[in-house]
Enzyme design. Structure first.
Site, mmCIF file in Angstrom:
data_model
loop_
_atom_site.group_PDB
_atom_site.id
_atom_site.type_symbol
_atom_site.label_atom_id
_atom_site.label_comp_id
_atom_site.label_asym_id
_atom_site.label_seq_id
_atom_site.Cartn_x
_atom_site.Cartn_y
_atom_site.Cartn_z
ATOM 1 N N HIS A 104 32.862 95.380 -47.726
ATOM 2 C CA HIS A 104 31.726 96.267 -48.000
ATOM 3 C C HIS A 104 32.067 97.273 -49.085
ATOM 4 C CE1 HIS A 104 34.318 98.669 -45.456
ATOM 5 N NE2 HIS A 104 33.666 99.748 -45.851
ATOM 6 N N ASP A 106 31.214 101.361 -49.563
ATOM 7 C CA ASP A 106 30.773 102.394 -48.629
ATOM 8 C C ASP A 106 29.323 102.837 -48.862
ATOM 9 O OD1 ASP A 106 33.110 102.423 -47.202
ATOM 10 O OD2 ASP A 106 34.021 104.013 -48.413
ATOM 11 N N HIS A 269 35.951 96.731 -50.016
ATOM 12 C CA HIS A 269 37.138 96.747 -49.167
ATOM 13 C C HIS A 269 36.820 96.246 -47.777
ATOM 14 C CE1 HIS A 269 35.169 100.666 -48.812
ATOM 15 N NE2 HIS A 269 35.730 100.817 -47.625
ATOM 16 N N ARG A 285 39.343 110.573 -43.847
ATOM 17 C CA ARG A 285 38.595 110.068 -45.007
ATOM 18 C C ARG A 285 37.779 111.172 -45.662
ATOM 19 N NH1 ARG A 285 33.918 105.525 -45.061
ATOM 20 N NH2 ARG A 285 32.484 106.923 -46.111
#
Ligand code: OGA
Ligand code: MN
Length: 294
Positions: A104, A106, A269, A285
């Site tokens: 995907h 993000d 990723h 994150r």
């Protein structure tokens, strides 16, 4: 100045050596980091020791930081840090356990997806022999685009892809998940009717480098505007297959102290998720605001 790099055996995922991200970097150093990041799409810094504040400060030099859609897992006191973790404390998951368990980009389900995201590793799971688990794969969407036959490029330039959080959530519900995953799924269910479907270019132009990038975000991308479903499914499957070939992929084996920054246009990723408690994984994150894809 020039940064020292250790090149990965892939178009992206190169390590930038000799930079301590906890320090206030001068503009020339930062400019060189940003240029390297733009050029490759995924960069790695090892052996970092970052407080949440330092991670946020460094990340913010690339742009404003975003607060994640699922607010249950924001780090207390640091809304710009989202916790990715399988750890359960006092009966409650401290982070999203199943983040990114498929290829995907993000937040491709919003109109204005992030420029990039970063993960900082605080705890990394290992097997009994001490080998790190929970690798993350990164694939270069620009190298994948460039490698397409001319005829395919002509066919797909100008097409629009339909991304649906609702359909994605329904599909996700059919997968088996552990406790943390179930909690995350409940959060997704809460959001699914308030996140409208979104349309993006199937081939994006990188806003900083001008390179063309394939913009297919795994199972979130469910159709092509104006194309019959069967034909769109076939085309999307072909592209998903094409862009994740080993020649475009960097596989990252994590160590505590790793800081990886990825570009959400130039890379997709995928988190392998091949570990479970008591093997613990904990990442912080940060998410950098982007621009509307064109
Ligand atoms: C993310 C993500 C991958 C990982 O945080 O966006 O996809 O390996 N994480 O945790
Ligand atoms: Mn992700």
């Amino acid at each position: 100045m020039t940064l020292k790099l250790r090149y990965a055996d892939a178009p992206l995922g190169h390590e930038i050596l000799g930079v301590d991200l906890s320090q206030d970097l001068d503009d020339a150093t930062f400019a060189e980091i940003e240029r390297t990041f733009d050029q490759y799409g995924v960069v790695l810094f090892r052996d970092q020791q970052l407080t949440p504040r330092q991670q946020a400060d460094f990340s913010r030099r690339f742009g404003s930081l975003e607060k994640f859609l699922i607010d249950t897992f924001l780090l207390p006191g640091f809304p710009e840090i989202f916790v990715v973790s399988n750890i359960i404390e006092n009966g409650r998951p401290i982070g999203m356990a199943d983040a990114g368990r498929n290829w995907h980009s993000d937040m491709a389900f919003v109109e204005q997806p992030p420029r990039g995201s970063a993960l900082y590793a605080l705890e990394v799971p290992h097997d009994a022999a001490g080998v790190a688990l929970g690798d993350t794969l990164f694939a270069s969407t620009s190298a994948a685009y460039d490698a397409l036959p001319e005829e395919t490029r002509r066919r797909i330039d100008g097409l629009k892809v339909l991304n649906s959080y609702r359909i994605f959530t329904e599909r996700k519900a059919r997968q088996e998940m552990g406790d943390g995953g179930k909690k995350t799924q409940a959060e997704r269910e809460k959001n699914k009717d308030s996140v409208p479907d979104v349309i993006h270019p199937l081939v994006r132009t990188h806003p900083r480098t001008g390179r063309k990038c394939l913009y297919v975000s795994g199972p979130l991308s469910v159709g092509i505007v104006g194309m019959p479903e069967a034909e769109a499914d076939e085309l999307l499957d072909m592209l998903r297959e094409h862009m994740t070939q080993p020649r475009f992929v960097y596989r990252h084996s994590w160590r505590v102290g790793d800081f990886i920054l990825w570009d959400n246009c130039a890379a997709i990723h995928n988190a392998l998720g091949d570990y479970q408690l008591p093997q613990r994984r904990r990442m912080h994150r940060t998410t950098i605001e982007g621009t509307v894809p064109f």
